[in-house]
Design an enzyme around this catalytic site. Structure first.
Site, PDB file in Angstrom:
ATOM      1  N   GLU A 120     -36.489 -24.287 -59.913  1.00 38.35           N
ATOM      2  CA  GLU A 120     -36.565 -23.354 -58.791  1.00 38.35           C
ATOM      3  C   GLU A 120     -37.847 -22.519 -58.840  1.00 38.35           C
ATOM      4  OE1 GLU A 120     -34.725 -22.931 -56.022  1.00 38.35           O
ATOM      5  OE2 GLU A 120     -33.781 -24.797 -56.663  1.00 38.35           O
ATOM      6  N   CYS A 173     -35.929 -30.360 -40.942  1.00 37.05           N
ATOM      7  CA  CYS A 173     -36.266 -29.166 -40.154  1.00 37.05           C
ATOM      8  C   CYS A 173     -37.604 -28.632 -40.632  1.00 37.05           C
ATOM      9  CB  CYS A 173     -35.163 -28.121 -40.297  1.00 37.05           C
ATOM     10  SG  CYS A 173     -35.198 -26.832 -39.037  1.00 37.05           S
ATOM     11  N   CYS A 204     -35.564 -33.408 -34.881  1.00 39.86           N
ATOM     12  CA  CYS A 204     -34.374 -32.905 -34.188  1.00 39.86           C
ATOM     13  C   CYS A 204     -33.409 -34.029 -33.813  1.00 39.86           C
ATOM     14  CB  CYS A 204     -34.788 -32.125 -32.941  1.00 39.86           C
ATOM     15  SG  CYS A 204     -35.767 -30.639 -33.306  1.00 39.86           S
ATOM     16  N   CYS A 257     -30.900 -34.469 -36.557  1.00 43.81           N
ATOM     17  CA  CYS A 257     -30.379 -33.199 -37.075  1.00 43.81           C
ATOM     18  C   CYS A 257     -28.859 -33.163 -36.982  1.00 43.81           C
ATOM     19  CB  CYS A 257     -30.978 -32.032 -36.292  1.00 43.81           C
ATOM     20  SG  CYS A 257     -30.281 -30.422 -36.737  1.00 43.81           S
ATOM     21  N   CYS A 269     -27.839 -25.803 -32.114  1.00 42.32           N
ATOM     22  CA  CYS A 269     -29.106 -25.185 -32.513  1.00 42.32           C
ATOM     23  C   CYS A 269     -29.713 -24.420 -31.344  1.00 42.32           C
ATOM     24  CB  CYS A 269     -30.080 -26.256 -33.004  1.00 42.32           C
ATOM     25  SG  CYS A 269     -31.709 -25.584 -33.445  1.00 42.32           S
TER      26      CYS A 269
END
Length: 374
Positions: free
Chosen positions: A43, A202, A209, A212, A218
């Site tokens: 991370e 995204c 899209c 998605c 959305c």
């Protein structure tokens, strides 16, 4: 939808988990063994850095430092050497400092316990709320939200949040949405799902899209605002700073390096001697009392950071003897490719690589420095 993918009644989380089960990346090196240490290292490396860049660095790093104690026992130079080229070096320094902090609080020679609360994690150097949330959700299966750049982008578009994410009111709203969607069941998978979806579908530009899993609800897609969200902060011109870099080479081919102070973008790293641009070659030679056999001055180059540009004018100086001023510990003589493991700044790597290139160094145009013997 697979029942295994349903953590509760949150439509958004359920859809992302179903997408992750079918399409998500689950074979990344930090996913195959979800220990708190490995999640933490990954991370931190992934902050402002793409997955494809991080993978080889992560594998080398955990291969060398497989646990908290081995990282804490290492010298900072070893850590920064493995970080060289990854950028944002404060991340490596903070990892090392946090590991030492954890080991100092642990019983000697025992396994080092890893913190499992938000408060304890965010008290460590370099761990903010989002990184702590990733560790807690992925490694400890706790329903704690994250809000990295990918997640901000997904939530801004889905909920139609129009303010720049860096603004306090916008960030507060995004944290509220992040908490709302993070499920109690499978929080680690959800965390990886939303990060992965933001990185691969995204995207900042040209979002996919058509593929998605949450496109029906959305807000950005419904209003044709995918390319406008998230809103960009006001554009600021990056200032430029000019410096000279003096690469001193002794008769044996070793280069003089100077270690940076512990703070700053290159804190703890080694670089050729850098001075303000108004320190010209003649004044540098006088100050250091060096006898230059020959010199070369390749073209200047620009190294860009997030907030400013650094314009570097390089000077290669072959000296007849090492100057006495390099006796203290912040200086070291270094031969590229001699196997010594030290952390080098990006500019240092470029300057040292110049010794292996033609660029007029094989036949230096600079000749000897005026006023010095040949």
């Amino acid at each position: 939808m697979d029942a295994h993918a349903s953590p509760g009644d949150d439509w958004f989380a359920n859809r992302l988990l179903a997408w992750f089960d079918e399409h998500g990346r689950r074979d990344l090196p930090w996913q195959t063994e979800r220990t708190p240490y490995r999640v933490w290292v990954s991370e931190v490396m992934l902050q402002q850095t793409q997955v494809t860049t991080v993978v080889p660095y992560f594998e080398r790093f955990v291969g060398r430092f497989p646990d908290v104690r081995s990282l804490a026992n290492a010298e900072l130079d070893e850590v920064l050497h493995l970080w060289t080229g990854l950028g944002y070096y404060a991340r490596g320094r903070n990892l090392h400092a946090a590991a030492r902090q954890l080991v100092a609080a642990a019983p000697p020679d025992n396994e080092v316990p890893f913190p499992d609360t938000l408060e304890a994690l965010t008290a460590l150097p370099g761990i903010g709320r989002s990184t702590a949330g990733a560790i807690l959700s992925i490694a400890f299966a706790k329903p704690v939200p994250i809000l990295d750049a990918n997640v901000k982008r997904v939530l801004c578009r889905f909920h139609g949040v129009t303010g720049p994410p860096a603004e306090r009111a916008t960030e507060t709203a995004l944290w509220s949405f992040a908490e709302e969607h993070t499920p109690a069941d499978r929080p680690g998978d959800y965390t990886q799902a939303i990060m992965d979806f933001g990185a691969t579908h995204c995207r900042r530009t040209a979002p996919a899209c058509g593929a998605c899993p949450v496109h029906e609800r959305c807000t950005a897609l419904a209003n044709g605002m995918q390319e406008q969200l998230p809103a960009s902060p006001p554009r600021r011109d990056r200032p430029a700073r000019a410096v000279r870099a003096f690469v001193l080479i002794d008769p044996d081919g070793a280069c003089l390096l100077e270690q940076r102070d512990a703070t700053g973008v290159w804190g703890g790293l080694w670089s050729p001697v850098e001075r303000p641009f108004d320190k010209d070659v003649r004044s540098f030679v006088r100050e250091w009392n060096i006898d230059v056999e020959r010199s070369a001055a390749p073209p200047p180059f620009r190294h860009s950071f997030t907030h400013f540009h650094l314009d570097v004018t390089p000077h290669y100086l072959w000296v007849r003897a090492r100057p006495s001023a390099t006796g203290d510990e912040r200086f070291a003589w270094y031969r590229p490719n001699d196997g010594r493991e030290i952390g080098l700044s990006g500019v240092a790597r470029r300057l040292l690589a110049g010794l292996d290139l033609d660029l007029d160094l094989a036949h230096p145009s600079g000749g000897a420095i005026p006023g010095k013997s040949k």
